[in-house]
Design a protein around this motif. Structure first.
Motif, PDB file in Angstrom:
ATOM      1  N   SER A  12      24.478  22.176  52.026  1.00  0.00           N
ATOM      2  CA  SER A  12      23.822  23.473  52.105  1.00  0.00           C
ATOM      3  C   SER A  12      22.761  23.585  51.003  1.00  0.00           C
ATOM      4  O   SER A  12      23.022  23.231  49.861  1.00  0.00           O
ATOM      5  N   GLY A  13      21.576  24.055  51.368  1.00  0.00           N
ATOM      6  CA  GLY A  13      20.480  24.176  50.427  1.00  0.00           C
ATOM      7  C   GLY A  13      19.525  22.994  50.405  1.00  0.00           C
ATOM      8  O   GLY A  13      18.437  23.078  49.836  1.00  0.00           O
ATOM      9  N   ASP A  14      19.933  21.901  51.026  1.00  0.00           N
ATOM     10  CA  ASP A  14      19.091  20.702  51.062  1.00  0.00           C
ATOM     11  C   ASP A  14      17.990  20.840  52.113  1.00  0.00           C
ATOM     12  O   ASP A  14      17.930  21.834  52.860  1.00  0.00           O
ATOM     13  N   SER A  15      17.151  19.814  52.195  1.00  0.00           N
ATOM     14  CA  SER A  15      16.034  19.796  53.136  1.00  0.00           C
ATOM     15  C   SER A  15      16.075  18.541  53.997  1.00  0.00           C
ATOM     16  O   SER A  15      16.614  17.502  53.584  1.00  0.00           O
ATOM     17  N   LEU A  16      15.510  18.663  55.182  1.00  0.00           N
ATOM     18  CA  LEU A  16      15.301  17.530  56.079  1.00  0.00           C
ATOM     19  C   LEU A  16      13.965  17.710  56.775  1.00  0.00           C
ATOM     20  O   LEU A  16      13.511  18.841  56.974  1.00  0.00           O
ATOM     21  N   LYS A  17      13.376  16.588  57.195  1.00  0.00           N
ATOM     22  CA  LYS A  17      12.124  16.652  57.937  1.00  0.00           C
ATOM     23  C   LYS A  17      12.293  15.850  59.214  1.00  0.00           C
ATOM     24  O   LYS A  17      12.518  14.638  59.180  1.00  0.00           O
ATOM     25  N   LEU A  18      12.223  16.539  60.332  1.00  0.00           N
ATOM     26  CA  LEU A  18      12.326  15.897  61.630  1.00  0.00           C
ATOM     27  C   LEU A  18      10.940  15.513  62.124  1.00  0.00           C
ATOM     28  O   LEU A  18       9.962  16.217  61.883  1.00  0.00           O
ATOM     29  N   THR A  19      10.894  14.408  62.855  1.00  0.00           N
ATOM     30  CA  THR A  19       9.642  13.915  63.405  1.00  0.00           C
ATOM     31  C   THR A  19       9.759  13.755  64.914  1.00  0.00           C
ATOM     32  O   THR A  19      10.785  13.271  65.413  1.00  0.00           O
ATOM     33  N   CYS A  20       8.725  14.176  65.615  1.00  0.00           N
ATOM     34  CA  CYS A  20       8.643  14.006  67.071  1.00  0.00           C
ATOM     35  C   CYS A  20       7.380  13.210  67.371  1.00  0.00           C
ATOM     36  O   CYS A  20       6.289  13.595  66.936  1.00  0.00           O
ATOM     37  N   THR A  21       7.536  12.122  68.082  1.00  0.00           N
ATOM     38  CA  THR A  21       6.386  11.313  68.471  1.00  0.00           C
ATOM     39  C   THR A  21       6.417  11.076  69.975  1.00  0.00           C
ATOM     40  O   THR A  21       7.477  11.128  70.608  1.00  0.00           O
ATOM     41  N   VAL A  22       5.240  10.816  70.514  1.00  0.00           N
ATOM     42  CA  VAL A  22       5.090  10.493  71.921  1.00  0.00           C
ATOM     43  C   VAL A  22       4.221   9.256  72.016  1.00  0.00           C
ATOM     44  O   VAL A  22       3.160   9.205  71.402  1.00  0.00           O
ATOM     45  N   LEU A  89      18.643  24.514  54.012  1.00  0.00           N
ATOM     46  CA  LEU A  89      19.492  24.404  55.199  1.00  0.00           C
ATOM     47  C   LEU A  89      20.836  25.076  54.987  1.00  0.00           C
ATOM     48  O   LEU A  89      21.390  25.076  53.869  1.00  0.00           O
ATOM     49  N   LYS A  90      21.365  25.624  56.072  1.00  0.00           N
ATOM     50  CA  LYS A  90      22.632  26.333  56.054  1.00  0.00           C
ATOM     51  C   LYS A  90      23.590  25.691  57.041  1.00  0.00           C
ATOM     52  O   LYS A  90      23.138  25.052  58.016  1.00  0.00           O
ATOM     53  N   PRO A  91      24.883  25.870  56.866  1.00  0.00           N
ATOM     54  CA  PRO A  91      25.837  25.289  57.828  1.00  0.00           C
ATOM     55  C   PRO A  91      25.563  25.726  59.267  1.00  0.00           C
ATOM     56  O   PRO A  91      25.780  24.932  60.200  1.00  0.00           O
ATOM     57  N   GLU A  92      25.061  26.933  59.458  1.00  0.00           N
ATOM     58  CA  GLU A  92      24.772  27.398  60.813  1.00  0.00           C
ATOM     59  C   GLU A  92      23.554  26.719  61.433  1.00  0.00           C
ATOM     60  O   GLU A  92      23.268  26.922  62.617  1.00  0.00           O
ATOM     61  N   ASP A  93      22.842  25.913  60.676  1.00  0.00           N
ATOM     62  CA  ASP A  93      21.753  25.111  61.230  1.00  0.00           C
ATOM     63  C   ASP A  93      22.265  23.824  61.867  1.00  0.00           C
ATOM     64  O   ASP A  93      21.485  23.088  62.475  1.00  0.00           O
ATOM     65  N   THR A 126      23.519  17.842  60.487  1.00  0.00           N
ATOM     66  CA  THR A 126      24.797  18.406  60.055  1.00  0.00           C
ATOM     67  C   THR A 126      24.650  18.912  58.625  1.00  0.00           C
ATOM     68  O   THR A 126      24.243  18.159  57.740  1.00  0.00           O
ATOM     69  N   VAL A 127      24.976  20.178  58.426  1.00  0.00           N
ATOM     70  CA  VAL A 127      24.867  20.790  57.102  1.00  0.00           C
ATOM     71  C   VAL A 127      26.256  21.232  56.660  1.00  0.00           C
ATOM     72  O   VAL A 127      26.901  22.047  57.318  1.00  0.00           O
ATOM     73  N   SER A 128      26.687  20.713  55.538  1.00  0.00           N
ATOM     74  CA  SER A 128      28.011  21.036  54.984  1.00  0.00           C
ATOM     75  C   SER A 128      27.878  22.060  53.873  1.00  0.00           C
ATOM     76  O   SER A 128      26.923  22.034  53.096  1.00  0.00           O
ATOM     77  N   SER A 129      28.861  22.919  53.789  1.00  0.00           N
ATOM     78  CA  SER A 129      28.843  23.963  52.744  1.00  0.00           C
ATOM     79  C   SER A 129      29.401  23.440  51.431  1.00  0.00           C
ATOM     80  O   SER A 129      29.980  22.377  51.366  1.00  0.00           O
TER      81      SER A 129
END
Length: 129
Positions: A12-22, A89-93, A126-129
């Motif tokens: 919880s509180g961390d960051s992630l960056k998702l990438t979408c490519t085509v 990020l939150k666990p509900e994400d 997955t976001v853990s508290s």
């Protein structure tokens, strides 16, 4: 079809960056949306961005209320990619995140999955508290 990457397990509180490519086409021509689906829940819209070649501002974006101020969607024209940067990020994400695309002249939506023609396989966050 879109391909997502960048998911993972964080605290919880961390960051992630998702990438979408085509592959095989320029993403400039597509409205792109990010959706997510948690276990036992319906797929919900997270964010979207207008086609880059829209006659109006190509940086028009929308966000679901749950992620406003924490998530940012953006395009990389050189890498032909769309990113979803997720901060605080939150666990509900926690969910499988999907990239969706539709060849369009303008607009995008986070309110309907039916708007999009192409979907990726998803990437787990997955976001853990």
């Amino acid at each position: 079809h879109p391909v997502e990457s960048g998911g993972g397990s964080v605290q919880s509180g961390d960051s992630l960056k998702l990438t979408c490519t085509v592959s095989g086409d320029k993403m400039d021509f597509y409205a792109v949306g990010w959706f997510r689906q948690a276990p036992g829940k319906a797929r919900e819209g997270v964010s979207c961005v207008w086609p880059a070649l829209a006659s109006t501002a190509s940086t028009n974006t929308y966000y679901a209320d749950a992620v406003k101020g924490r998530f940012t969607i953006s395009r990389d024209f050189v890498k032909n990619a769309v990113y979803l940067e997720m901060n605080n990020l939150k666990p509900e994400d926690t969910a499988v995140y999907y990239c969706a695309a539709v060849r369009a002249s303008e607009d995008c939506t986070v309110r309907s999955t039916f708007y999009y023609d192409y979907w990726g396989q998803g990437t787990q966050v997955t976001v853990s508290s």
